[in-house]
Design a protein around this motif. Structure first.
Motif, PDB file in Angstrom:
ATOM      1  N   ILE A  76       0.838  -1.201   0.000  1.00  0.00           N
ATOM      2  CA  ILE A  76       0.000   0.000   0.000  1.00  0.00           C
ATOM      3  C   ILE A  76       0.874   1.252   0.000  1.00  0.00           C
ATOM      4  N   LEU A  77       1.936   1.243   0.787  1.00  0.00           N
ATOM      5  CA  LEU A  77       2.831   2.394   0.816  1.00  0.00           C
ATOM      6  C   LEU A  77       3.461   2.638  -0.553  1.00  0.00           C
ATOM      7  N   LEU A  78       3.822   1.565  -1.250  1.00  0.00           N
ATOM      8  CA  LEU A  78       4.399   1.706  -2.583  1.00  0.00           C
ATOM      9  C   LEU A  78       3.403   2.321  -3.563  1.00  0.00           C
ATOM     10  N   VAL A  79       2.154   1.841  -3.507  1.00  0.00           N
ATOM     11  CA  VAL A  79       1.133   2.363  -4.415  1.00  0.00           C
ATOM     12  C   VAL A  79       0.841   3.831  -4.106  1.00  0.00           C
ATOM     13  N   VAL A  80       0.785   4.167  -2.819  1.00  0.00           N
ATOM     14  CA  VAL A  80       0.541   5.558  -2.422  1.00  0.00           C
ATOM     15  C   VAL A  80       1.673   6.452  -2.920  1.00  0.00           C
ATOM     16  N   TYR A  81       2.898   6.014  -2.730  1.00  0.00           N
ATOM     17  CA  TYR A  81       4.045   6.816  -3.175  1.00  0.00           C
ATOM     18  C   TYR A  81       4.014   7.017  -4.692  1.00  0.00           C
ATOM     19  N   THR A  82       3.707   5.952  -5.422  1.00  0.00           N
ATOM     20  CA  THR A  82       3.672   6.051  -6.886  1.00  0.00           C
ATOM     21  C   THR A  82       2.585   6.999  -7.353  1.00  0.00           C
ATOM     22  N   SER A 119     -11.750  -1.213   1.379  1.00  0.00           N
ATOM     23  CA  SER A 119     -10.384  -1.739   1.354  1.00  0.00           C
ATOM     24  C   SER A 119      -9.419  -0.808   0.624  1.00  0.00           C
ATOM     25  N   LEU A 120      -8.387  -0.397   1.340  1.00  0.00           N
ATOM     26  CA  LEU A 120      -7.331   0.398   0.722  1.00  0.00           C
ATOM     27  C   LEU A 120      -6.457  -0.476  -0.179  1.00  0.00           C
ATOM     28  N   ALA A 121      -6.229  -1.732   0.258  1.00  0.00           N
ATOM     29  CA  ALA A 121      -5.370  -2.637  -0.509  1.00  0.00           C
ATOM     30  C   ALA A 121      -5.958  -2.949  -1.880  1.00  0.00           C
ATOM     31  N   SER A 122      -7.274  -3.106  -1.960  1.00  0.00           N
ATOM     32  CA  SER A 122      -7.915  -3.388  -3.246  1.00  0.00           C
ATOM     33  C   SER A 122      -8.167  -2.114  -4.037  1.00  0.00           C
ATOM     34  N   GLY A 123      -8.537  -1.036  -3.342  1.00  0.00           N
ATOM     35  CA  GLY A 123      -8.919   0.194  -4.028  1.00  0.00           C
ATOM     36  C   GLY A 123      -7.768   0.907  -4.709  1.00  0.00           C
ATOM     37  N   LEU A 124      -6.576   0.910  -4.088  1.00  0.00           N
ATOM     38  CA  LEU A 124      -5.449   1.651  -4.656  1.00  0.00           C
ATOM     39  C   LEU A 124      -5.003   1.131  -6.025  1.00  0.00           C
ATOM     40  N   PRO A 125      -4.764  -0.175  -6.167  1.00  0.00           N
ATOM     41  CA  PRO A 125      -4.361  -0.629  -7.504  1.00  0.00           C
ATOM     42  C   PRO A 125      -5.438  -0.446  -8.548  1.00  0.00           C
ATOM     43  N   MET A 126      -6.700  -0.595  -8.161  1.00  0.00           N
ATOM     44  CA  MET A 126      -7.787  -0.372  -9.109  1.00  0.00           C
ATOM     45  C   MET A 126      -7.827   1.084  -9.562  1.00  0.00           C
ATOM     46  N   ALA A 127      -7.629   1.999  -8.616  1.00  0.00           N
ATOM     47  CA  ALA A 127      -7.637   3.423  -8.961  1.00  0.00           C
ATOM     48  C   ALA A 127      -6.483   3.754  -9.902  1.00  0.00           C
ATOM     49  N   SER A 128      -5.338   3.124  -9.679  1.00  0.00           N
ATOM     50  CA  SER A 128      -4.189   3.377 -10.549  1.00  0.00           C
ATOM     51  C   SER A 128      -4.491   2.996 -11.986  1.00  0.00           C
ATOM     52  N   VAL A 129      -5.254   1.908 -12.155  1.00  0.00           N
ATOM     53  CA  VAL A 129      -5.607   1.454 -13.501  1.00  0.00           C
ATOM     54  C   VAL A 129      -6.718   2.308 -14.095  1.00  0.00           C
TER      55      VAL A 129
END
Length: 338
Positions: A209-215, A277-287
């Motif tokens: 999650i920290l990696l996705v947030v930073y990116t 879920s932050l873990a599921s929501g972050l990668p989906m938002a990135s896409v």
């Protein structure tokens, strides 16, 4: 000298401080060029590995046993993917008086993502609720959300969601569902090891999650989109999210009573049906949002902190529910909502 300890009654989860620190790091030292590509690839790999570990940890027998309690799981899914989105759509009337259009898009996306797994289980356990039901409800929600969230985003966000396409759905499935299935297939050989080393899953969870947030926030800084958000607008967003959380906590608890669920099931319903879920929501938002992902995930990050703080208080209150003469906990002695 005495050793320093983190205050037990600290109102903010230490991990939230790490999230805020990651945002600050992205603001001061955003990833650019080749470094941005490396960070993006690393976050994608970490999320995929996280869902692989989820698959390896979830017992197939637990999942099948959980299916027997289908009424509870259907109710959790309805709260997550029907009631939440309807409330998100209703918030459209707050634009532009209270929310800007980009913040509203992020809020609406927040209402579409799946429920949490780990925090739902933890809070249900603390409150002495139905833990197996919370495990299955969170897992089912995450799996269903891999397909349902992008489809709902296409329906309610349209082109403003960053251009949803079949390729977006395929990318999300490859990043989340395929690793989960692979973990299930290999569970026979690695399940025991993963179960014995739960801390590894926790580290991967938080680190990914920290990696996705930073990116995401690095890209936002590079593109200069943070000048679009003011402190007043952020305050308005916090108020809206506090109301949203309060409504869902109330609906899940008293709705469970209306549906004649027992206390333990109502506890699981309240915690699994009111969180995102932050873990599921972050990668989906990135896409789904691409270059605008940093603004899109801001409401989700704020809601994540809020739900942890509020649900921690509720779980501790429910743990103190008095026992009736039969030894079961009384049902409505200490109603707890936001």
């Amino acid at each position: 000298m005495k050793r320093l300890h983190w205050p037990r009654r600290m109102p903010v989860d230490p991990y939230i401080l790490l999230l805020l620190g990651t945002v600050g790091l992205a603001a001061l030292f955003p990833a650019r060029g080749g470094a941005a590509d490396v960070a993006s690839g690393a976050s994608t790999a970490a999320i995929a590995f996280l869902f692989f570990l989820y698959g390896a940890r979830l017992s197939t027998r637990e999942a099948m046993d959980g299916l027997k309690h289908w009424r509870l799981h259907v109710t959790v899914l309805a709260c997550t993917f029907v009631v939440f989105p309807l409330l998100g759509l209703a918030a459209r009337g707050l634009v532009p008086a209270l929310l800007t259009s980009p913040l509203y898009q992020g809020l609406l996306f927040l209402t579409l993502v799946p429920s949490t797994i780990q925090s739902s289980i933890a809070f249900t356990s603390i409150a002495r609720g139905n833990v197996p039901a919370a495990i299955c409800a969170g897992s089912f929600s995450s799996l269903v959300g891999i397909v349902v969230t992008p489809l709902l985003a296409a329906a309610v966000l349209g082109s403003s969601g960053g251009g949803f396409s079949a390729d977006s759905l395929v990318e999300i499935v490859l990043q989340l569902l395929v690793p989960f299935v692979a973990g299930q297939l290999l569970r026979r050989w690695i399940g025991g090891f993963v179960t014995r080393h739960k801390k590894v899953l926790g580290l991967v969870d938080r680190g990914s999650i920290l990696l996705v947030v930073y990116t995401a926030f690095s890209e936002g800084m590079v593109r200069g989109i943070w000048h679009q958000v003011s402190a007043v607008r952020l305050g308005g967003l916090l108020v809206v999210e506090a109301v949203l959380l309060a409504v869902m906590l109330t609906l899940t608890w008293y709705g469970g009573k209306a549906l004649r669920f027992g206390r333990a099931d109502r506890v699981a319903l309240q915690f699994a049906g009111s969180k995102k879920s932050l873990a599921s929501g972050l990668p989906m938002a990135s896409v789904l949002f691409g270059a605008h992902a940093s603004l899109a995930v801001l409401p989700l990050m704020l809601f994540h902190q809020m739900q942890l703080m509020v649900c921690a208080v509720i779980a501790k209150r429910r743990a103190r529910d008095p026992l009736d003469p039969t030894g079961a906990q009384a049902d409505d002695r200490t109603p707890a909502t936001a």
